[in-house]
Design a protein around this motif. Structure first.
Motif, PDB file in Angstrom:
ATOM      1  N   TYR A 131       7.393 -16.864   4.006  1.00  0.00           N
ATOM      2  CA  TYR A 131       7.522 -15.443   3.693  1.00  0.00           C
ATOM      3  C   TYR A 131       8.034 -14.689   4.921  1.00  0.00           C
ATOM      4  CZ  TYR A 131       4.393 -16.897  -0.090  1.00  0.00           C
ATOM      5  OH  TYR A 131       3.823 -17.540  -1.151  1.00  0.00           O
ATOM      6  N   ALA A 132       9.161 -14.033   4.780  1.00  0.00           N
ATOM      7  CA  ALA A 132       9.758 -13.312   5.902  1.00  0.00           C
ATOM      8  C   ALA A 132       9.831 -11.827   5.576  1.00  0.00           C
ATOM      9  CB  ALA A 132      11.154 -13.854   6.187  1.00  0.00           C
ATOM     10  N   PRO A 133       9.359 -10.953   6.485  1.00  0.00           N
ATOM     11  CA  PRO A 133       9.430  -9.513   6.231  1.00  0.00           C
ATOM     12  C   PRO A 133      10.877  -9.020   6.251  1.00  0.00           C
ATOM     13  CG  PRO A 133       8.639  -9.947   8.451  1.00  0.00           C
ATOM     14  CD  PRO A 133       8.740 -11.277   7.782  1.00  0.00           C
ATOM     15  N   VAL A 134      11.208  -8.203   5.266  1.00  0.00           N
ATOM     16  CA  VAL A 134      12.543  -7.626   5.158  1.00  0.00           C
ATOM     17  C   VAL A 134      12.535  -6.160   5.585  1.00  0.00           C
ATOM     18  CG1 VAL A 134      14.401  -7.019   3.548  1.00  0.00           C
ATOM     19  CG2 VAL A 134      13.229  -9.214   3.331  1.00  0.00           C
ATOM     20  N   ALA A 135      11.498  -5.410   5.164  1.00  0.00           N
ATOM     21  CA  ALA A 135      11.406  -3.987   5.509  1.00  0.00           C
ATOM     22  C   ALA A 135       9.935  -3.561   5.446  1.00  0.00           C
ATOM     23  CB  ALA A 135      12.232  -3.145   4.562  1.00  0.00           C
ATOM     24  N   ARG A 136       9.575  -2.600   6.300  1.00  0.00           N
ATOM     25  CA  ARG A 136       8.210  -2.070   6.299  1.00  0.00           C
ATOM     26  C   ARG A 136       8.248  -0.579   5.994  1.00  0.00           C
ATOM     27  NH1 ARG A 136       3.656  -0.067   8.924  1.00  0.00           N
ATOM     28  NH2 ARG A 136       1.813  -1.363   8.531  1.00  0.00           N
ATOM     29  N   PHE A 137       7.262  -0.109   5.229  1.00  0.00           N
ATOM     30  CA  PHE A 137       7.206   1.277   4.798  1.00  0.00           C
ATOM     31  C   PHE A 137       5.868   1.870   5.203  1.00  0.00           C
ATOM     32  CE2 PHE A 137       9.562  -1.487   1.985  1.00  0.00           C
ATOM     33  CZ  PHE A 137      10.821  -0.887   1.974  1.00  0.00           C
ATOM     34  N   ALA A 138       5.898   2.926   5.996  1.00  0.00           N
ATOM     35  CA  ALA A 138       4.667   3.516   6.529  1.00  0.00           C
ATOM     36  C   ALA A 138       4.007   4.425   5.483  1.00  0.00           C
ATOM     37  CB  ALA A 138       4.972   4.308   7.794  1.00  0.00           C
ATOM     38  N   LEU A 139       2.672   4.452   5.512  1.00  0.00           N
ATOM     39  CA  LEU A 139       1.920   5.412   4.716  1.00  0.00           C
ATOM     40  C   LEU A 139       1.566   6.584   5.634  1.00  0.00           C
ATOM     41  CD1 LEU A 139      -0.542   3.084   2.771  1.00  0.00           C
ATOM     42  CD2 LEU A 139       1.699   3.937   2.051  1.00  0.00           C
ATOM     43  N   ARG A 140       1.651   7.780   5.084  1.00  0.00           N
ATOM     44  CA  ARG A 140       1.365   8.986   5.883  1.00  0.00           C
ATOM     45  C   ARG A 140       0.515   9.974   5.099  1.00  0.00           C
ATOM     46  NH1 ARG A 140       6.771   8.008   6.248  1.00  0.00           N
ATOM     47  NH2 ARG A 140       7.565   7.271   8.249  1.00  0.00           N
ATOM     48  N   ASP A 141      -0.344  10.672   5.810  1.00  0.00           N
ATOM     49  CA  ASP A 141      -1.160  11.726   5.175  1.00  0.00           C
ATOM     50  C   ASP A 141      -0.271  12.868   4.704  1.00  0.00           C
ATOM     51  OD1 ASP A 141      -3.855  10.751   5.379  1.00  0.00           O
ATOM     52  OD2 ASP A 141      -3.620  10.944   7.546  1.00  0.00           O
ATOM     53  N   THR A 187       5.343   7.728  -1.343  1.00  0.00           N
ATOM     54  CA  THR A 187       4.436   8.428  -0.428  1.00  0.00           C
ATOM     55  C   THR A 187       2.989   8.191  -0.843  1.00  0.00           C
ATOM     56  OG1 THR A 187       4.549  10.460  -1.747  1.00  0.00           O
ATOM     57  CG2 THR A 187       6.120  10.238   0.066  1.00  0.00           C
ATOM     58  N   ALA A 188       2.149   7.960   0.149  1.00  0.00           N
ATOM     59  CA  ALA A 188       0.708   7.795  -0.075  1.00  0.00           C
ATOM     60  C   ALA A 188       0.022   7.843   1.285  1.00  0.00           C
ATOM     61  CB  ALA A 188       0.415   6.468  -0.773  1.00  0.00           C
ATOM     62  N   PRO A 189      -1.199   8.347   1.338  1.00  0.00           N
ATOM     63  CA  PRO A 189      -1.915   8.383   2.620  1.00  0.00           C
ATOM     64  C   PRO A 189      -2.481   7.011   2.980  1.00  0.00           C
ATOM     65  CG  PRO A 189      -3.296   9.275   0.885  1.00  0.00           C
ATOM     66  CD  PRO A 189      -1.973   8.980   0.260  1.00  0.00           C
ATOM     67  N   PRO A 190      -2.728   6.743   4.273  1.00  0.00           N
ATOM     68  CA  PRO A 190      -3.418   5.507   4.670  1.00  0.00           C
ATOM     69  C   PRO A 190      -4.809   5.449   4.036  1.00  0.00           C
ATOM     70  CG  PRO A 190      -2.455   6.613   6.581  1.00  0.00           C
ATOM     71  CD  PRO A 190      -2.375   7.574   5.436  1.00  0.00           C
ATOM     72  N   PHE A 191      -5.333   4.240   3.898  1.00  0.00           N
ATOM     73  CA  PHE A 191      -6.667   4.084   3.296  1.00  0.00           C
ATOM     74  C   PHE A 191      -7.287   2.790   3.802  1.00  0.00           C
ATOM     75  CE2 PHE A 191      -3.473   2.323   0.447  1.00  0.00           C
ATOM     76  CZ  PHE A 191      -3.996   1.093   0.062  1.00  0.00           C
ATOM     77  N   LYS A 195     -11.649 -11.592  -2.991  1.00  0.00           N
ATOM     78  CA  LYS A 195     -11.632 -10.417  -3.867  1.00  0.00           C
ATOM     79  C   LYS A 195     -11.470  -9.140  -3.061  1.00  0.00           C
ATOM     80  CE  LYS A 195     -14.709 -12.291  -7.451  1.00  0.00           C
ATOM     81  NZ  LYS A 195     -16.019 -12.110  -8.117  1.00  0.00           N
ATOM     82  N   VAL A 196     -10.749  -8.201  -3.641  1.00  0.00           N
ATOM     83  CA  VAL A 196     -10.604  -6.871  -3.049  1.00  0.00           C
ATOM     84  C   VAL A 196     -11.471  -5.907  -3.855  1.00  0.00           C
ATOM     85  CG1 VAL A 196      -8.990  -5.022  -2.472  1.00  0.00           C
ATOM     86  CG2 VAL A 196      -8.248  -7.412  -2.335  1.00  0.00           C
ATOM     87  N   GLU A 197     -12.385  -5.202  -3.169  1.00  0.00           N
ATOM     88  CA  GLU A 197     -13.222  -4.233  -3.880  1.00  0.00           C
ATOM     89  C   GLU A 197     -12.355  -3.154  -4.520  1.00  0.00           C
ATOM     90  OE1 GLU A 197     -16.247  -2.612  -1.328  1.00  0.00           O
ATOM     91  OE2 GLU A 197     -17.652  -4.199  -1.867  1.00  0.00           O
ATOM     92  N   GLU A 198     -12.820  -2.652  -5.648  1.00  0.00           N
ATOM     93  CA  GLU A 198     -12.070  -1.627  -6.378  1.00  0.00           C
ATOM     94  C   GLU A 198     -11.741  -0.458  -5.457  1.00  0.00           C
ATOM     95  OE1 GLU A 198     -12.593   0.984 -10.453  1.00  0.00           O
ATOM     96  OE2 GLU A 198     -13.668  -0.911 -10.250  1.00  0.00           O
ATOM     97  N   SER A 199     -10.495  -0.008  -5.512  1.00  0.00           N
ATOM     98  CA  SER A 199     -10.032   1.045  -4.603  1.00  0.00           C
ATOM     99  C   SER A 199      -9.043   1.936  -5.335  1.00  0.00           C
ATOM    100  CB  SER A 199      -9.355   0.406  -3.380  1.00  0.00           C
ATOM    101  OG  SER A 199      -8.574   1.359  -2.683  1.00  0.00           O
ATOM    102  N   GLU A 200      -9.416   3.198  -5.500  1.00  0.00           N
ATOM    103  CA  GLU A 200      -8.509   4.137  -6.164  1.00  0.00           C
ATOM    104  C   GLU A 200      -7.231   4.367  -5.353  1.00  0.00           C
ATOM    105  OE1 GLU A 200      -6.892   6.451  -9.110  1.00  0.00           O
ATOM    106  OE2 GLU A 200      -8.558   5.023  -9.154  1.00  0.00           O
ATOM    107  N   PRO A 201      -7.302   4.510  -4.007  1.00  0.00           N
ATOM    108  CA  PRO A 201      -6.051   4.651  -3.245  1.00  0.00           C
ATOM    109  C   PRO A 201      -5.115   3.454  -3.415  1.00  0.00           C
ATOM    110  CG  PRO A 201      -7.919   5.314  -1.902  1.00  0.00           C
ATOM    111  CD  PRO A 201      -8.486   4.700  -3.146  1.00  0.00           C
ATOM    112  N   LEU A 202      -5.681   2.238  -3.501  1.00  0.00           N
ATOM    113  CA  LEU A 202      -4.853   1.052  -3.724  1.00  0.00           C
ATOM    114  C   LEU A 202      -4.208   1.110  -5.111  1.00  0.00           C
ATOM    115  CD1 LEU A 202      -3.794  -1.758  -2.950  1.00  0.00           C
ATOM    116  CD2 LEU A 202      -5.938  -2.712  -3.863  1.00  0.00           C
ATOM    117  N   ALA A 203      -4.977   1.539  -6.121  1.00  0.00           N
ATOM    118  CA  ALA A 203      -4.439   1.647  -7.474  1.00  0.00           C
ATOM    119  C   ALA A 203      -3.298   2.663  -7.525  1.00  0.00           C
ATOM    120  CB  ALA A 203      -5.551   2.032  -8.449  1.00  0.00           C
ATOM    121  N   ILE A 204      -3.455   3.771  -6.801  1.00  0.00           N
ATOM    122  CA  ILE A 204      -2.405   4.802  -6.764  1.00  0.00           C
ATOM    123  C   ILE A 204      -1.148   4.238  -6.094  1.00  0.00           C
ATOM    124  CG2 ILE A 204      -1.757   7.000  -5.695  1.00  0.00           C
ATOM    125  CD1 ILE A 204      -4.732   7.848  -6.134  1.00  0.00           C
TER     126      ILE A 204
END
Length: 199
Positions: free
Chosen positions: A189-199, A83-87, A109-118
């Protein structure tokens, strides 16, 4: 290809059943079309570079490697519990990976992101819950643009042209499990499953 992967998925919306055999998997974020288009626009000007296709553009959260069907299904179950919220992410600037003193990849490069780290930590925890060995490499969030080898031409001009790369906001509302298969023109690369982020 993709159709065969979809055919292996269970029709149940809750559970993805992955069939027998070995599966080379990774967990990743898939950039939206606006981001992918902007990255593809940079893909010229380096002789011999192996530019990534639209389908190959992703940000790896966790490389899984080869697992059998039972462990793959355990992994899907564990990832469903994340579980994690969208960001929002921001791609700013370029980087290179080196191998034996020679550039081996070009990436955004991806800018530093605490939600991504979580999210990364929670995905790692899910992988361990599914019985995978801990990942010991440092997490360096990036989107690979090209792979390079000994025959690749100079990259200095390309870095100078695109080094100030700044792309639109990337709204992350889910993550995916992908299967990597070796095709005629590199990895598919083929998608196998997707997992939604929710608040």
């Amino acid at each position: 290809g993709r159709a065969s992967v979809r055919a292996r998925l269970s029709p149940s919306p809750r559970c993805h059943a992955i069939a027998g055999g070995m599966h080379r998997l990774f967990v990743a974020l898939r950039p939206p079309e606006t981001i992918r288009d902007a990255l593809i626009d940079t893909m010229e000007g380096v002789e011999g570079a192996r530019w990534q296709s639209d389908e190959q553009l992703h940000l790896t959260l966790r490389f899984v490697g080869e697992v059998d069907a039972a462990q793959a299904n355990d992994l899907v179950s564990a990832l469903e519990a994340v579980t994690a919220p969208p960001f929002t992410l921001h791609l700013r600037g370029l980087g290179t990976f080196e191998h034996k003193g020679r550039a081996s990849a070009l990436w955004a490069k991806v800018e530093e992101s605490e939600p991504l780290a979580i999210l990364h930590r929670r995905v790692e925890r899910a992988c361990r819950a599914a019985g995978l060995a801990p990942e010991t490499r440092k997490f360096v969030p990036h989107v690979t643009i090209a792979r390079l080898n000994a025959s690749t031409g100079p990259i200095g001009g390309w870095l100078a042209t695109h080094g100030r790369l700044a792309l639109p906001d990337w709204r992350v509302d889910g993550f995916e499990l992908f299967e990597s298969r070796l095709g005629r023109f590199g990895s598919d690369y083929a998608p196998v499953a997707r997992f939604a982020l929710r608040d």
